[in-house]
Design a protein around this motif. Structure first.
Motif, PDB file in Angstrom:
ATOM      1  N   GLU A  27    -145.453  18.687  10.201  1.00  0.00           N
ATOM      2  CA  GLU A  27    -145.400  17.297   9.546  1.00  0.00           C
ATOM      3  C   GLU A  27    -144.591  16.912  10.241  1.00  0.00           C
ATOM      4  O   GLU A  27    -143.563  17.235  11.036  1.00  0.00           O
ATOM      5  CB  GLU A  27    -144.584  17.504   8.190  1.00  0.00           C
ATOM      6  CG  GLU A  27    -143.813  18.995   8.027  1.00  0.00           C
ATOM      7  CD  GLU A  27    -142.791  18.731   6.839  1.00  0.00           C
ATOM      8  OE1 GLU A  27    -141.881  18.991   6.923  1.00  0.00           O
ATOM      9  OE2 GLU A  27    -144.037  19.010   5.511  1.00  0.00           O
ATOM     10  N   ASN A  28    -144.162  15.585  10.414  1.00  0.00           N
ATOM     11  CA  ASN A  28    -143.229  14.497  11.280  1.00  0.00           C
ATOM     12  C   ASN A  28    -141.636  15.433  11.083  1.00  0.00           C
ATOM     13  O   ASN A  28    -141.473  15.759   9.614  1.00  0.00           O
ATOM     14  CB  ASN A  28    -143.224  13.233  11.336  1.00  0.00           C
ATOM     15  CG  ASN A  28    -144.151  12.802  11.342  1.00  0.00           C
ATOM     16  OD1 ASN A  28    -145.087  12.839  12.000  1.00  0.00           O
ATOM     17  ND2 ASN A  28    -143.992  11.673  10.571  1.00  0.00           N
ATOM     18  N   GLY A  29    -141.174  15.549  11.974  1.00  0.00           N
ATOM     19  CA  GLY A  29    -140.025  16.475  11.521  1.00  0.00           C
ATOM     20  C   GLY A  29    -139.357  16.545  13.108  1.00  0.00           C
ATOM     21  O   GLY A  29    -139.560  16.336  14.487  1.00  0.00           O
ATOM     22  N   ASN A  30    -137.848  17.001  13.211  1.00  0.00           N
ATOM     23  CA  ASN A  30    -136.769  16.812  14.193  1.00  0.00           C
ATOM     24  C   ASN A  30    -137.033  18.507  14.756  1.00  0.00           C
ATOM     25  O   ASN A  30    -137.480  19.299  13.901  1.00  0.00           O
ATOM     26  CB  ASN A  30    -135.245  17.536  14.435  1.00  0.00           C
ATOM     27  CG  ASN A  30    -134.763  17.624  15.599  1.00  0.00           C
ATOM     28  OD1 ASN A  30    -135.034  16.630  16.723  1.00  0.00           O
ATOM     29  ND2 ASN A  30    -133.644  18.517  15.734  1.00  0.00           N
ATOM     30  N   VAL A  31    -137.620  18.847  15.908  1.00  0.00           N
ATOM     31  CA  VAL A  31    -137.990  19.970  16.646  1.00  0.00           C
ATOM     32  C   VAL A  31    -136.970  20.055  17.586  1.00  0.00           C
ATOM     33  O   VAL A  31    -136.449  19.933  18.858  1.00  0.00           O
ATOM     34  CB  VAL A  31    -139.640  19.837  17.306  1.00  0.00           C
ATOM     35  CG1 VAL A  31    -139.654  20.880  17.953  1.00  0.00           C
ATOM     36  CG2 VAL A  31    -140.397  19.648  16.535  1.00  0.00           C
ATOM     37  N   LYS A  32    -136.638  21.673  17.272  1.00  0.00           N
ATOM     38  CA  LYS A  32    -136.012  22.514  18.378  1.00  0.00           C
ATOM     39  C   LYS A  32    -136.756  23.734  19.285  1.00  0.00           C
ATOM     40  O   LYS A  32    -137.028  24.638  18.173  1.00  0.00           O
ATOM     41  CB  LYS A  32    -134.663  23.067  18.076  1.00  0.00           C
ATOM     42  CG  LYS A  32    -133.554  23.660  19.253  1.00  0.00           C
ATOM     43  CD  LYS A  32    -132.623  23.685  18.540  1.00  0.00           C
ATOM     44  CE  LYS A  32    -131.238  24.062  19.514  1.00  0.00           C
ATOM     45  NZ  LYS A  32    -130.044  23.899  19.068  1.00  0.00           N
ATOM     46  N   LEU A  33    -137.108  23.702  20.164  1.00  0.00           N
ATOM     47  CA  LEU A  33    -137.820  24.855  21.029  1.00  0.00           C
ATOM     48  C   LEU A  33    -136.792  25.067  22.092  1.00  0.00           C
ATOM     49  O   LEU A  33    -136.396  24.239  22.644  1.00  0.00           O
ATOM     50  CB  LEU A  33    -139.353  23.733  21.726  1.00  0.00           C
ATOM     51  CG  LEU A  33    -139.711  25.000  22.809  1.00  0.00           C
ATOM     52  CD1 LEU A  33    -140.591  26.244  21.408  1.00  0.00           C
ATOM     53  CD2 LEU A  33    -141.260  24.102  23.285  1.00  0.00           C
ATOM     54  N   VAL A  34    -136.605  26.614  21.690  1.00  0.00           N
ATOM     55  CA  VAL A  34    -135.775  27.591  22.726  1.00  0.00           C
ATOM     56  C   VAL A  34    -136.272  28.240  23.223  1.00  0.00           C
ATOM     57  O   VAL A  34    -137.253  29.037  22.503  1.00  0.00           O
ATOM     58  CB  VAL A  34    -134.433  27.606  22.468  1.00  0.00           C
ATOM     59  CG1 VAL A  34    -133.655  25.589  21.538  1.00  0.00           C
ATOM     60  CG2 VAL A  34    -134.117  28.597  21.425  1.00  0.00           C
ATOM     61  N   VAL A  35    -135.508  29.007  24.749  1.00  0.00           N
ATOM     62  CA  VAL A  35    -135.749  30.780  24.799  1.00  0.00           C
ATOM     63  C   VAL A  35    -134.650  31.598  25.033  1.00  0.00           C
ATOM     64  O   VAL A  35    -133.299  30.796  25.007  1.00  0.00           O
ATOM     65  CB  VAL A  35    -136.536  29.798  26.619  1.00  0.00           C
ATOM     66  CG1 VAL A  35    -136.410  31.943  27.057  1.00  0.00           C
ATOM     67  CG2 VAL A  35    -137.408  28.943  26.642  1.00  0.00           C
ATOM     68  N   CYS A  36    -134.702  32.802  23.891  1.00  0.00           N
ATOM     69  CA  CYS A  36    -133.877  33.015  24.043  1.00  0.00           C
ATOM     70  C   CYS A  36    -134.276  34.834  24.566  1.00  0.00           C
ATOM     71  O   CYS A  36    -135.168  35.117  25.640  1.00  0.00           O
ATOM     72  CB  CYS A  36    -133.874  33.720  22.204  1.00  0.00           C
ATOM     73  SG  CYS A  36    -133.719  31.979  21.481  1.00  0.00           S
ATOM     74  N   ASN A  37    -132.927  35.365  25.191  1.00  0.00           N
ATOM     75  CA  ASN A  37    -133.107  36.310  25.754  1.00  0.00           C
ATOM     76  C   ASN A  37    -133.068  38.059  24.765  1.00  0.00           C
ATOM     77  O   ASN A  37    -133.050  37.306  23.732  1.00  0.00           O
ATOM     78  CB  ASN A  37    -131.377  36.981  26.656  1.00  0.00           C
ATOM     79  CG  ASN A  37    -130.394  36.902  25.672  1.00  0.00           C
ATOM     80  OD1 ASN A  37    -130.523  37.111  25.181  1.00  0.00           O
ATOM     81  ND2 ASN A  37    -129.255  36.673  27.114  1.00  0.00           N
ATOM     82  N   ILE A  38    -133.715  38.594  25.596  1.00  0.00           N
ATOM     83  CA  ILE A  38    -133.428  40.433  24.262  1.00  0.00           C
ATOM     84  C   ILE A  38    -132.238  40.017  23.132  1.00  0.00           C
ATOM     85  O   ILE A  38    -132.141  41.292  22.118  1.00  0.00           O
ATOM     86  CB  ILE A  38    -134.189  41.371  25.178  1.00  0.00           C
ATOM     87  CG1 ILE A  38    -132.539  41.471  25.531  1.00  0.00           C
ATOM     88  CG2 ILE A  38    -135.327  41.112  25.544  1.00  0.00           C
ATOM     89  CD1 ILE A  38    -133.296  42.665  26.073  1.00  0.00           C
TER      90      ILE A  38
END
Length: 87
Positions: free
Chosen positions: A25-36
């Motif tokens: 569904e429509n919405g705010n998306v946060k896509l991040v890269v994290c370390n271990i």
């Protein structure tokens, strides 16, 4: 698909990878890269997206070889996928 989905290819990758994700569904998306350790080291997207499948590129040339995680947050849901950088 009725739930968040995330995948990157190729995996493992050298410098560049394509990240494909789906939100139902429509919405705010946060896509991040994290370390271990779970620390955010890169924000790939933090904006409003329409429902459906989206594709973005990620340049990991600044990162060392190892295991990282892609985290997708959208509409109260969080999905995490492991990715490996080999140099």
């Amino acid at each position: 698909r009725r739930e968040n989905f995330i995948q990157n290819y190729p995996n493992p990758f050298n410098n560049m990878t394509t990240i494909e994700f789906h939100i139902p569904e429509n919405g705010n998306v946060k896509l991040v890269v994290c370390n271990i350790h779970g620390q955010e080291i890169a924000v790939i997207a933090d904006d409003l997206r329409s429902a459906g499948t989206h594709t973005l590129s990620f340049d990991g040339s600044d990162l060392e070889s190892g295991v990282y995680f892609i985290r997708l947050e959208s509409n109260g849901h969080c999905t995490t996928k492991r990715m490996i950088i080999l140099k």
